[in-house]
Design an enzyme around this catalytic site. Structure first.
Site, short mmCIF file in Angstrom:
data_model
loop_
_atom_site.label_atom_id
_atom_site.label_comp_id
_atom_site.label_asym_id
_atom_site.label_seq_id
_atom_site.Cartn_x
_atom_site.Cartn_y
_atom_site.Cartn_z
N ASP A 1 -5.37 -7.32 -4.16
CA ASP A 1 -3.98 -7.78 -4.13
C ASP A 1 -3.31 -7.57 -5.48
OD1 ASP A 1 -1.71 -8.93 -3.07
OD2 ASP A 1 -2.73 -10.70 -2.30
N ASP B 1 3.54 -9.38 4.37
CA ASP B 1 3.17 -10.79 4.55
C ASP B 1 3.92 -11.39 5.73
OD1 ASP B 1 1.34 -10.94 2.56
OD2 ASP B 1 2.60 -12.01 1.13
#
Ligand code: GLA
Length: 713
Positions: free
Chosen positions: A453, A523
């Site tokens: 990430d 997301d």
């Protein structure tokens, strides 16, 4: 005496790029388009307006007929002059294999010790062209780069339609087409430093004369393989030329290129099609599976990621129960997301712990070993989340190395998500990160998957490592450092699958994908909004790389409720995964999931390796639909985004089938609402399905169809 005495015709299966050298020793483009029966026709109309293959700042003044004031390269020489003139000195061709042919043109400035190599790689089967440049400073003093693009395209048409793919957190790859009026310019860029694609994937579609269609017309699809700041710009000049320039973005400060060193630009990937953007995407997808994505020809596992299921709130028991349910449903891989590390600064929220990559003993007393053992016992694989480029000031790492964070002298660095960015231009920082991976993956050889990430951009762009004259290099050296870490890790741990996540889809680009197997698309996991985002993504990236997860309803980000079938049908058109607490699913949901999952495993080669046909655009119609064709099998996905009472969408015409073949139609993922068509288990001709279409009974918004088509013998 010219180096190229004859024109050079570079071919792929359907496309031709013809080049020649002019009397001044400059390389010019005579033709780029459909492959000609007689290649030499490319030269038949005279080439007095032929654009340069690669242009310098000085060239922008000296080609008045098609000049748009644009250029690819601008250098400040050691004497302070903004000056560069290039003359062709050498040409080489390397055939890497039957499919790939690289052409290298070396140009030199007669007055300054600067050498440029223009690289063009032609991928024959996938009709893909790659262009990049290396700039060699052969002098004993540094020079400065003000612009160093990968290259540009020139076109001449009556109208230009440009599609960009804007993005932001929670809304990635949302496409928008616009006509570029005469005299106008359009710019797509990103300045986040760490991630190219959060503000839109570095890609563009240029349609000539007509808006881009899926099935007809001339389109050029371009994508820059770079994970940092970029600029893609198109200018429609007064003489009707289009200049489309592409490159990494050096602004606001020049890049210092030291004595006897070189600078390589990222690769620009171009695909031309005279049969619309559907064909252009399919060509690019084929290239990507073979060359652009790690292990692009290997099937991807179905996984369950813990994030939306438990966020930071878990202990060993929670995870063990989740893993049991994961295995019971037939999911192949369990991924433990954020929250597993940090002891002095436990990662129980996003305010602390980043940088301290040691297991949190309170939450997970049996360590990662306990989790991998559990996974093994259940017959599933195990993966884990890391955000290696970042540090929370509340961490042991920051306490011992505050200078490793990107920061400006005399200023308090700005926090974003309570964290700072590590300075990857610094070899000590890179060494630390590489060791984090080495320790983790050697002491836990059963880790099969890493979710990498990167949740914030660079602000306060200063480095305690770079000296005063190199501060302007930070954003580019950061990306080079990031790529170096990935090269080391992927070479040492080739079996580990890696997902690129960057606050969702911040790293959907081919710079990233050469090191990664897939990307987290957004997301925003709301299946309705995902239809739009995934539609945009599909223009450049094949489904095998696009992670799409079934999540809980109502959706955590948008609050929207969607039927389970709809969520499955959307996620199954990419690399299927789950992101929810499986222990909260009721028996009906579990049974439905088990069935859908076993279907996905059966049909995944069609989705992951098939050719994509986009049939109905959600930005224009209430029905969104696309299909994958792989040999004699095909899968169609259709989604009703909204339904007005008196509105009955027309039949859906399929594409890519064999018109001579007959297909058995089987509806998959059927739920309580019943079949969407009357064709379940019928045998119908490919020609009928493509010419007349498939009748789908749409009754309610958010209904969907997943239809398997198989050629009967
Ligand atoms: C980012 C990612 C999410 C999740 C969280 C964890 O937002 O995009 O998928 O991993 O970080 O903090």
């Amino acid at each position: 005496m010219p180096i190229l005495t004859e024109p050079l015709h570079l071919h792929s299966k359907h496309t031709q790029l013809s080049l020649f050298e002019d009397e001044q020793g400059q390389i010019r483009v005579a033709y780029f388009g459909t492959r000609l029966h007689d290649e030499s026709d490319a030269m038949s109309m005279g080439c007095d307006q032929a654009p340069l293959l690669y242009s310098t700042y000085a060239d922008s003044f000296s080609t008045p007929r098609n000049a748009s004031g644009e250029y690819d390269l601008c250098i400040i020489q050691a004497d302070g002059q903004i000056s560069l003139a290039l003359v062709h000195e050498h040409y080489e061709k390397h055939s890497l294999d039957k499919d790939r042919h690289e052409h290298i043109f070396t140009l030199k400035d007669p007055a300054y010790p600067v050498k440029i190599e223009i690289h063009l790689c032609v991928y024959e089967q996938s009709d893909t062209f790659e262009q990049w440049v290396s700039i060699h400073n052969e002098s004993n003093t540094g020079i400065q780069l003000l612009r160093a693009s990968s290259g540009h395209l020139y076109a001449k048409a009556n109208h230009y339609f440009i599609t960009g793919f804007r993005g932001t957190w929670g809304g990635e790859s949302l496409m928008c087409e616009t006509e570029l009026a005469l005299g106008h310019e359009i710019d797509f860029c990103s300045d986040t430093g760490t991630k190219a694609a959060q503000e839109g994937t570095p890609g563009i579609i240029i349609a000539l004369n007509e808006p881009a269609s899926e099935t007809k017309g001339e389109v050029i699809l371009g994508s820059l393989a770079w994970s940092g700041n970029y600029r893609l710009w198109c200018k429609h000049n007064q003489h009707h030329y289009l200049y489309a320039g592409v490159g990494l973005d050096i602004t606001p400060a020049p890049y210092q290129l030291d004595a006897h060193s070189q600078f390589e630009t990222p690769k620009m990937i171009w695909v031309y099609s005279d049969a619309g953007k559907g064909e252009a995407s399919r060509r690019l997808h084929r290239w990507a599976r073979q060359y652009g994505i790690r292990h692009g020809q290997k099937e991807r596992y179905v996984l369950l990621n813990s994030w939306e299921g438990v966020y930071f709130n878990f202990n060993e028991e929670t995870l063990y129960r989740m893993m049991e349910r994961t295995a019971e449903m037939g999911i192949e891989l369990f991924v433990l997301d954020d929250g597993w590390f940090g002891n002095k600064f436990p990662r129980n929220h996003d305010k602390a712990g980043l940088g301290d990559w040691e297991i949190n003993h309170t939450k997970l007393p049996d360590g990662i070993r306990g989790l991998t053992e559990k996974a093994k016992a259940l017959g599933i694989r195990f993966g884990i989340w890391l955000e290696p480029e970042m540090v929370n000031p509340e961490s042991c790492l920051y306490q011992s190395h505050p200078d490793w964070a990107i920061q400006l002298n005399h200023r308090e660095p700005k926090r974003e998500r309570h964290q700072l960015v590590l300075d990857l231009s610094n070899p000590a920082v890179r060494g630390y990160i590489i060791n984090v991976f080495r320790d983790l993956l050697t002491s836990n050889p059963d880790i099969d998957y890493i979710k990498w990430d990167c949740n914030r951009k660079i602000s306060d762009p200063g480095s305690t490592y770079l000296d005063a004259s190199h501060q302007g290099n930070l954003a580019i050296d950061y990306v080079r450092g990031y790529e170096e870490i990935l090269r080391v890790i992927t070479a040492e741990f080739p079996h580990v699958t890696i997902q690129a996540c960057s606050a969702g889809g911040g790293r959907i680009d081919y710079g990233t994908l050469k090191h990664y197997h897939e990307f987290w698309t957004s997301d925003n996991t709301d299946a309705v909004e995902r239809v739009y985002m995934q539609w945009g993504v599909s223009h450049f990236f094949p489904a095998i790389a696009m992670a799409a997860h079934v999540t809980a309803s109502p959706n955590h980000q948008t609050g929207r409720s969607t039927p389970l079938k709809f969520r499955f049908d959307v996620a199954m058109s990419g690399r299927l995964g789950f992101e929810l607490q499986p222990c909260d699913m009721n028996d009906d949901e579990v049974n439905y999931a088990k069935q859908a999952l076993s279907e996905y495993k059966r049909i995944r080669p069609i989705i992951q390796f098939g050719d994509l046909y986009r049939l109905s655009n959600p930005w224009k119609n209430r029905v969104a639909a696309h299909m994958f064709v792989h040999g004699k099998r095909a899968i169609l996905f259709a989604y009703l985004m909204d339904k007005w009472l008196a509105d009955w969408p027309p039949k859906l015409k399929l594409q890519g089938l064999n018109p001579q073949a007959r297909y058995r139609l089987t509806e998959l993922n059927v739920d309580d609402s019943g079949f969407r068509t009357e064709s379940h288990q019928r045998i119908v001709g490919g020609d009928y399905l493509m010419n007349s279409g498939l009748l789908i009974h749409w009754r309610r918004p958010l209904q969907s169809l997943c239809l398997e088509l198989e050629e009967t013998d």
